[in-house]
Design a protein around this motif. Structure first.
Motif, PDB file in Angstrom:
ATOM      1  N   TRP A   1      -4.777  -2.132  -5.486  1.00  0.00           N
ATOM      2  CA  TRP A   1      -6.216  -2.414  -5.547  1.00  0.00           C
ATOM      3  C   TRP A   1      -6.706  -3.224  -4.342  1.00  0.00           C
ATOM      4  O   TRP A   1      -7.783  -2.982  -3.807  1.00  0.00           O
ATOM      5  CB  TRP A   1      -6.547  -3.135  -6.850  1.00  0.00           C
ATOM      6  CG  TRP A   1      -8.025  -3.255  -7.071  1.00  0.00           C
ATOM      7  CD1 TRP A   1      -8.802  -4.371  -6.935  1.00  0.00           C
ATOM      8  CD2 TRP A   1      -8.918  -2.186  -7.441  1.00  0.00           C
ATOM      9  NE1 TRP A   1     -10.121  -4.076  -7.194  1.00  0.00           N
ATOM     10  CE2 TRP A   1     -10.221  -2.748  -7.514  1.00  0.00           C
ATOM     11  CE3 TRP A   1      -8.752  -0.839  -7.712  1.00  0.00           C
ATOM     12  CZ2 TRP A   1     -11.333  -1.997  -7.850  1.00  0.00           C
ATOM     13  CZ3 TRP A   1      -9.865  -0.080  -8.048  1.00  0.00           C
ATOM     14  CH2 TRP A   1     -11.136  -0.652  -8.113  1.00  0.00           C
ATOM     15  N   LYS A   2      -5.906  -4.203  -3.899  1.00  0.00           N
ATOM     16  CA  LYS A   2      -6.306  -5.043  -2.764  1.00  0.00           C
ATOM     17  C   LYS A   2      -5.557  -4.709  -1.472  1.00  0.00           C
ATOM     18  O   LYS A   2      -5.770  -5.370  -0.446  1.00  0.00           O
ATOM     19  CB  LYS A   2      -6.079  -6.522  -3.110  1.00  0.00           C
ATOM     20  CG  LYS A   2      -7.008  -7.038  -4.196  1.00  0.00           C
ATOM     21  CD  LYS A   2      -6.819  -8.541  -4.408  1.00  0.00           C
ATOM     22  CE  LYS A   2      -7.800  -9.074  -5.445  1.00  0.00           C
ATOM     23  NZ  LYS A   2      -7.658 -10.540  -5.660  1.00  0.00           N
TER      24      LYS A   2
ATOM     25  N   TRP B   1      -6.576   7.908  -2.738  1.00  0.00           N
ATOM     26  CA  TRP B   1      -5.609   7.310  -3.662  1.00  0.00           C
ATOM     27  C   TRP B   1      -6.209   7.136  -5.057  1.00  0.00           C
ATOM     28  O   TRP B   1      -5.591   7.509  -6.060  1.00  0.00           O
ATOM     29  CB  TRP B   1      -5.152   5.965  -3.081  1.00  0.00           C
ATOM     30  CG  TRP B   1      -4.433   5.077  -4.034  1.00  0.00           C
ATOM     31  CD1 TRP B   1      -3.203   5.279  -4.585  1.00  0.00           C
ATOM     32  CD2 TRP B   1      -4.909   3.821  -4.551  1.00  0.00           C
ATOM     33  NE1 TRP B   1      -2.880   4.230  -5.414  1.00  0.00           N
ATOM     34  CE2 TRP B   1      -3.906   3.323  -5.402  1.00  0.00           C
ATOM     35  CE3 TRP B   1      -6.069   3.076  -4.357  1.00  0.00           C
ATOM     36  CZ2 TRP B   1      -4.035   2.114  -6.075  1.00  0.00           C
ATOM     37  CZ3 TRP B   1      -6.204   1.874  -5.018  1.00  0.00           C
ATOM     38  CH2 TRP B   1      -5.193   1.399  -5.868  1.00  0.00           C
ATOM     39  N   LEU B   2      -7.423   6.598  -5.133  1.00  0.00           N
ATOM     40  CA  LEU B   2      -8.071   6.392  -6.426  1.00  0.00           C
ATOM     41  C   LEU B   2      -8.340   7.722  -7.134  1.00  0.00           C
ATOM     42  O   LEU B   2      -8.148   7.845  -8.347  1.00  0.00           O
ATOM     43  CB  LEU B   2      -9.384   5.614  -6.247  1.00  0.00           C
ATOM     44  CG  LEU B   2      -9.238   4.128  -5.905  1.00  0.00           C
ATOM     45  CD1 LEU B   2     -10.600   3.527  -5.563  1.00  0.00           C
ATOM     46  CD2 LEU B   2      -8.600   3.370  -7.059  1.00  0.00           C
TER      47      LEU B   2
ATOM     48  N   ARG C   1      -8.133   5.026   0.719  1.00  0.00           N
ATOM     49  CA  ARG C   1      -8.369   4.364  -0.567  1.00  0.00           C
ATOM     50  C   ARG C   1      -9.053   5.313  -1.554  1.00  0.00           C
ATOM     51  O   ARG C   1      -8.681   5.378  -2.737  1.00  0.00           O
ATOM     52  CB  ARG C   1      -9.226   3.107  -0.371  1.00  0.00           C
ATOM     53  CG  ARG C   1      -9.486   2.355  -1.669  1.00  0.00           C
ATOM     54  CD  ARG C   1     -10.278   1.075  -1.422  1.00  0.00           C
ATOM     55  NE  ARG C   1     -10.560   0.380  -2.673  1.00  0.00           N
ATOM     56  CZ  ARG C   1      -9.706  -0.438  -3.276  1.00  0.00           C
ATOM     57  NH1 ARG C   1      -8.523  -0.656  -2.749  1.00  0.00           N
ATOM     58  NH2 ARG C   1     -10.035  -1.046  -4.401  1.00  0.00           N
TER      59      ARG C   1
ATOM     60  N   SER D   1       0.832  -1.212   0.000  1.00  0.00           N
ATOM     61  CA  SER D   1       0.000   0.000   0.000  1.00  0.00           C
ATOM     62  C   SER D   1       0.858   1.251   0.000  1.00  0.00           C
ATOM     63  O   SER D   1       0.540   2.238  -0.681  1.00  0.00           O
ATOM     64  CB  SER D   1      -0.948  -0.005   1.202  1.00  0.00           C
ATOM     65  OG  SER D   1      -0.240   0.142   2.424  1.00  0.00           O
TER      66      SER D   1
ATOM     67  N   ALA E   1       2.312   1.600  -3.514  1.00  0.00           N
ATOM     68  CA  ALA E   1       1.276   1.967  -4.478  1.00  0.00           C
ATOM     69  C   ALA E   1       0.956   3.455  -4.430  1.00  0.00           C
ATOM     70  O   ALA E   1       0.861   4.119  -5.469  1.00  0.00           O
ATOM     71  CB  ALA E   1       0.008   1.142  -4.217  1.00  0.00           C
TER      72      ALA E   1
ATOM     73  N   SER F   1       0.501   1.410 -10.052  1.00  0.00           N
ATOM     74  CA  SER F   1      -0.036   1.740  -8.728  1.00  0.00           C
ATOM     75  C   SER F   1      -1.383   1.067  -8.499  1.00  0.00           C
ATOM     76  O   SER F   1      -1.650   0.530  -7.419  1.00  0.00           O
ATOM     77  CB  SER F   1      -0.172   3.264  -8.597  1.00  0.00           C
ATOM     78  OG  SER F   1      -0.770   3.624  -7.370  1.00  0.00           O
ATOM     79  N   LEU F   2      -2.237   1.064  -9.529  1.00  0.00           N
ATOM     80  CA  LEU F   2      -3.538   0.402  -9.417  1.00  0.00           C
ATOM     81  C   LEU F   2      -3.388  -1.093  -9.171  1.00  0.00           C
ATOM     82  O   LEU F   2      -4.092  -1.678  -8.340  1.00  0.00           O
ATOM     83  CB  LEU F   2      -4.344   0.641 -10.695  1.00  0.00           C
ATOM     84  CG  LEU F   2      -5.103   1.963 -10.806  1.00  0.00           C
ATOM     85  CD1 LEU F   2      -5.694   2.117 -12.203  1.00  0.00           C
ATOM     86  CD2 LEU F   2      -6.205   2.057  -9.762  1.00  0.00           C
ATOM     87  N   LEU F   3      -2.462  -1.715  -9.881  1.00  0.00           N
ATOM     88  CA  LEU F   3      -2.258  -3.152  -9.746  1.00  0.00           C
ATOM     89  C   LEU F   3      -1.761  -3.516  -8.344  1.00  0.00           C
ATOM     90  O   LEU F   3      -2.197  -4.508  -7.753  1.00  0.00           O
ATOM     91  CB  LEU F   3      -1.266  -3.646 -10.803  1.00  0.00           C
ATOM     92  CG  LEU F   3      -1.737  -3.565 -12.264  1.00  0.00           C
ATOM     93  CD1 LEU F   3      -0.611  -3.957 -13.217  1.00  0.00           C
ATOM     94  CD2 LEU F   3      -2.954  -4.460 -12.492  1.00  0.00           C
TER      95      LEU F   3
END
Length: 452
Positions: A183-184, A79-80, A76, A12, A15, A178-180
């Motif tokens: 994401w989790k 970040w998105l 989250r 995290s 990312a 970063s998304l990859l």
């Protein structure tokens, strides 16, 4: 038993740091394109430098909201949002048919980085055990620091091959990565309850103050002070301070400025950014204009130093965890000061190879002191004030970074690339000497607080 950092926390942090990496990568990569952009858009160097300054200003203004944002919204969601804004700005910058749209794209990238930069350090402070905070602040800083390592070389190579627009398009790989990774893994962090609304008035006053202050410095190229900009900057600064002291809404906690221990580190942190980003602009321009070096080699001159400095940053953080801030602060600033003095004295005789060597040592000293100062300034504060401390530190250092690029471009525009390089170096040496006094003041106050 030794406390460990989970794999989820590690991913995290990386990312979120990649979004900051993306913005700084674009900023430093564009520095080597200034001569070409000036020709393509038929404008002067002082106008083109706003490609960098506009980004840094957008970062600075956005960071001022971070203390509120991390309390109001989940990490989250922030970040998105930063990824979406960054990708939109990057596409706009790459397709821009004129300077105005190019600047708009850079501003969007700056907004995204302004959300992500303080967020990554807030995640570190909130999720990493205290005994490892220095190391992980260093690791987060390393990811961000890799951007100026690769940026100038990346930009110079693409300018000489695929053209400056490709700098933006290829950079989209970073937010996708970063998304990859996130994401989790990027989730919620512990937040302090927020029962106050955002202070829009204070935010607007500070944004206007910061913008007009940079415009004021930029206008000095004409040889006279723009008293209109000066008046606006001064009035909005006073109004912001008054609003910050009297308002019941949430923005920045200005009470931190009354803490001598905090301010004694805040100023050096900001000055390290001012000097580094100023030199990052000046050195490639100097090599191209004075020694007629190609765009690629002018950009490459910064790569070995910033790359080595980035990988050493976690070690500097580990040194902080083991020995405290005194050794890395004093040793780092000593190295930093000596190198700046050498550059100031011999600037007119420094070709590509000597500059590469000196910049390596410069970055080692700078990163050692800067990382320790930032970690100590945040770690020393109470839990309720860490987000505000992070926001203030990030805001001031980014503003000073924008100011550094503006002053650097101004000095070279007024006195030539060689004289501008030398004058900026002497000014940096004076600031480095002053920082010794501030660092000493921090430790005196720290000892007094411990004794009491």
């Amino acid at each position: 038993m030794e406390e460990k950092v989970s794999k989820k926390t590690m991913l995290s942090i990386v990312a979120v740091a990649l979004v900051s990496f993306s913005g700084i990568m674009a900023e430093t990569a564009m520095n080597v394109t200034f001569p070409i952009l000036s020709k393509d858009f038929h404008t002067n160097l002082n106008t083109i430098q706003w490609v960098t300054t506009a980004y840094l200003l957008a970062v600075t203004v956005m960071i001022t909201t971070s203390a509120y944002l991390v309390k109001r919204y989940s990490s989250r969601r922030l970040w998105l949002f930063s990824i979406i804004i960054f990708m939109a700005g990057t596409l706009l910058g790459g397709l821009a048919p004129n300077v105005v749209l190019l600047l708009l794209g850079r501003i969007l990238e700056g907004i995204a980085a302004g959300i992500a930069m303080p967020l990554v350090f807030n995640i570190v402070v909130a999720t990493v055990p205290y005994t490892k905070v220095g190391t992980w602040m260093g690791l987060a800083g390393m990811v961000v620091s890799l951007a100026p390592s690769f940026g100038p070389t990346y930009g110079g190579a693409l300018v000489d091959t695929l053209g400056w627009r490709s700098i933006f398009f290829i950079l989209l790989i970073a937010p996708i990565t970063s998304l990859l990774l996130g994401w989790k893994t990027v989730g919620e962090i512990k937040r302090q309850p927020l029962n106050k609304s955002f202070d829009v008035v204070a935010f607007a006053l500070l944004a206007v103050c910061l913008t007009t202050a940079l415009l004021l410095v930029n206008q000095l190229e004409s040889g006279a002070v723009n008293w209109t900009w000066f008046a606006i900057a001064f009035i909005t600064l006073i109004a912001f301070i008054w609003r910050g002291v009297t308002s019941t809404h949430s923005f920045l906690n200005l009470k931190l400025f009354t803490k001598l221990k905090f301010v004694s580190l805040l100023i050096p942190i900001a000055l390290y950014m001012f000097i580094m980003l100023g030199l990052n602009l000046i050195i490639p321009t100097y090599l191209q204009g004075f020694w007629h070096t190609s765009s690629f080699w002018a950009g490459f001159s910064l790569l070995p130093g910033t790359l080595l400095g980035a990988f050493l940053t976690p070690l500097f953080g580990r040194l902080y965890d083991l020995r405290g801030p005194k050794l890395p602060l004093y040793l780092g600033n000593t190295i930093f000061t000596i190198v700046v003095l050498i550059i100031a004295v011999w600037s007119r005789h420094l070709s590509l190879i000597p500059i590469i060597g000196l910049y390596i040592v410069f970055i080692i000293g700078r990163n050692m002191a800067y990382t320790s100062a930032q970690t100590a300034a945040i770690a020393d504060e109470d839990e309720l004030e860490k987000a505000d401390a992070t926001a203030i530190i990030q805001t001031l250092q980014m503003f000073m970074g924008a100011l550094g690029t503006t002053v650097g471009a101004l000095l070279q525009a007024k006195s030539g690339v060689a004289n501008g390089f030398q004058n900026f170096s002497w000014f940096s040496f004076i600031l480095a000497i002053l920082m010794f006094g501030l660092i000493a003041g921090y430790f005196l106050k720290r000892t007094a607080v411990s004794n009491s």
